[in-house]
Design an enzyme around this catalytic site. Structure first.
Site, PDB file in Angstrom:
ATOM      1  N   ARG A  52       0.834  -1.209   0.000  1.00  0.00           N
ATOM      2  CA  ARG A  52       0.000   0.000   0.000  1.00  0.00           C
ATOM      3  C   ARG A  52       0.871   1.262   0.000  1.00  0.00           C
ATOM      4  NH1 ARG A  52      -0.589   4.650   2.681  1.00  0.00           N
ATOM      5  NH2 ARG A  52      -0.381   3.587   4.687  1.00  0.00           N
ATOM      6  N   ASP A  53       1.527   1.556   1.128  1.00  0.00           N
ATOM      7  CA  ASP A  53       2.317   2.797   1.209  1.00  0.00           C
ATOM      8  C   ASP A  53       3.469   2.763   0.215  1.00  0.00           C
ATOM      9  OD1 ASP A  53       3.480   5.186   2.183  1.00  0.00           O
ATOM     10  OD2 ASP A  53       2.903   4.729   4.225  1.00  0.00           O
ATOM     11  N   HIS A  83       3.790   4.484  12.852  1.00  0.00           N
ATOM     12  CA  HIS A  83       4.097   4.417  11.421  1.00  0.00           C
ATOM     13  C   HIS A  83       5.082   5.554  11.122  1.00  0.00           C
ATOM     14  CE1 HIS A  83       2.543   4.061   7.098  1.00  0.00           C
ATOM     15  NE2 HIS A  83       3.043   5.280   7.077  1.00  0.00           N
ATOM     16  N   HIS A 110       8.198   7.351   8.753  1.00  0.00           N
ATOM     17  CA  HIS A 110       8.920   7.461   7.479  1.00  0.00           C
ATOM     18  C   HIS A 110      10.346   7.883   7.790  1.00  0.00           C
ATOM     19  CE1 HIS A 110       5.840   6.856   4.332  1.00  0.00           C
ATOM     20  NE2 HIS A 110       5.051   7.002   5.379  1.00  0.00           N
ATOM     21  N   CYS A 126       3.535   9.512   0.906  1.00  0.00           N
ATOM     22  CA  CYS A 126       2.201  10.026   0.576  1.00  0.00           C
ATOM     23  C   CYS A 126       2.300  10.905  -0.664  1.00  0.00           C
ATOM     24  CB  CYS A 126       1.664  10.840   1.751  1.00  0.00           C
ATOM     25  SG  CYS A 126       0.115  11.688   1.336  1.00  0.00           S
ATOM     26  N   ASN A 177       9.053   4.664   3.913  1.00  0.00           N
ATOM     27  CA  ASN A 177       8.823   4.194   5.290  1.00  0.00           C
ATOM     28  C   ASN A 177      10.110   3.645   5.882  1.00  0.00           C
ATOM     29  OD1 ASN A 177       6.142   3.709   3.749  1.00  0.00           O
ATOM     30  ND2 ASN A 177       5.573   3.587   5.897  1.00  0.00           N
TER      31      ASN A 177
END
Ligand code: COA
Ligand code: ZN
Length: 311
Positions: A15-16, A206, A208, A239, A248
């Site tokens: 996903r990310d 979470h 980065h 993002c 990340n």
């Protein structure tokens, strides 16, 4: 290593990691990547998002991905959603858990979700009302440690928004450092405060690695009592609606660190390294992670060959 993990790592590369890539990875390759990841010991994999395909074209095929991945016992496949439409699509495709997202910064929330806080919170209320307890709902507060548009985010606001999430039926919470603005001191402070509202088994952090602080932030969060952390294979991620966003915390770098200090992750590090080394052929460029390039410290290189010249 066997036994219960000391730290839970949720893999978010599908996903990310893929949402910001300029190349659109084919549905088959996404499925292949997720199936390989789920063989490596993860209990939780964020496998895609159900957002507007115009907002994130790279993940427009979430429905097909979730329908085709191999379901492995004990692995929870999470779907990111912004609204009720996303929740309905994700449930229809077989997601095991929903991850609703809003940003602490209203400016970033407008850029990312086209909504103010009130809009996003009513969307969450709609999601919990329509799903009616059929599926677990995690709620992520993005930019919780700082916003590229607004700068520092006030702790009082962060706590109020988490309370607003809990009142609307969120069952677990993620604090996200969307553009790597956290530092260990801030992480310790924020985790201690948030653990007053959310049990440690229901809190995920979470981070980065935008400013190189990803792993120290994980360790600061762990020392402050957090147990669950997101990470992305190869350190891919970011993002698309946050200027300067980058990857990340890298999964195999984090697992390597945990193994070095004796924390059981339950994950297969050599398998992760091997899979990470395939990422350039999937996304078309080198990944930022370091352990996949260097190998583990215990993977010693053979001694240099001594060449003796005959006299
Ligand atoms: N899945 C698929 N399509 C969706 C959708 C969803 N969950 N939610 C809305 N849409 C569609 C609408 O039907 C509309 O389509 P149309 O233009 O063909 O009629 C379009 O998306 C725009 O929706 P609208 O309600 O007008 O709102 P918007 O343009 O302000 O977009 C979001 C709002 C939330 C849908 C959009 O900003 C979004 O998807 N953001 C997610 C960003 C993201 O994933 N960031 C990274 C992860 S945090
Ligand atoms: Zn992220």
């Amino acid at each position: 290593m066997s036994g219960a993990p000391d730290i839970i790592i949720q893999e978010v590369c599908p996903r990310d990691g893929l949402q910001i890539e300029p190349v659109i990875v084919s549905t088959e390759r996404k499925i292949g990547l997720i199936d390989r990841l789920s063989e490596l010991g993860f209990r939780r994999i964020e496998a895609g998002s159900f957002v507007s395909p115009r907002a994130v074209p790279a993940l427009a095929d979430g429905d097909a991905v979730f329908r085709s991945i191999v379901r492995r016992q004990g692995v929870t496949f999470v779907a990111l959603i912004p609204n009720r439409r996303g929740a309905e699509r994700a449930i229809a495709a077989g997601a095991d858990e929903l991850n609703f997202v809003m940003s602490a910064s209203e400016t970033h929330n407008r850029a990312n979700m086209g909504m103010d806080h009130e809009g996003s919170l009513s969307a969450l209320a709609e999601v919990t009302a329509t799903t009616g307890g059929r599926i677990h709902i995690n709620a992520t507060l993005a930019t919780a440690f700082g916003c590229p548009f607004e700068g520092e985010q006030d702790e009082g606001k962060v706590l109020r928004l988490i309370e607003a999430y809990l009142r609307r039926g969120a069952q677990s919470i993620t604090l996200a450092d969307t553009t790597g603005m956290a530092n260990p001191k801030l992480v310790r402070q924020r985790v201690k405060s948030v653990l007053g509202l959310v049990p440690r088994d229901e809190l995920t952090l979470h981070f980065h690695n935008t400013r190189g602080l990803g792993l120290v932030n994980v360790m600061a969060g762990f020392d402050a009592g957090a147990l669950r952390f997101d990470a992305s294979l190869g350190g891919l991620g970011g993002c698309p609606f946050a200027p300067g966003a980058s990857g990340n915390v890298c999964t195999e770098d984090l697992v390597n660190l945990c193994e070095d200090i004796g924390l059981n992750t339950g994950l297969d590090l050599p398998g992760l390294i091997a899979l990470s080394r395939e990422l350039p052929s999937i996304v078309g460029h080198a990944a930022p992670g370091q352990v996949a390039k260097a190998g583990r410290a215990c993977d010693l290189h053979p001694a240099p060959l001594r060449i003796t010249l005959a006299d």
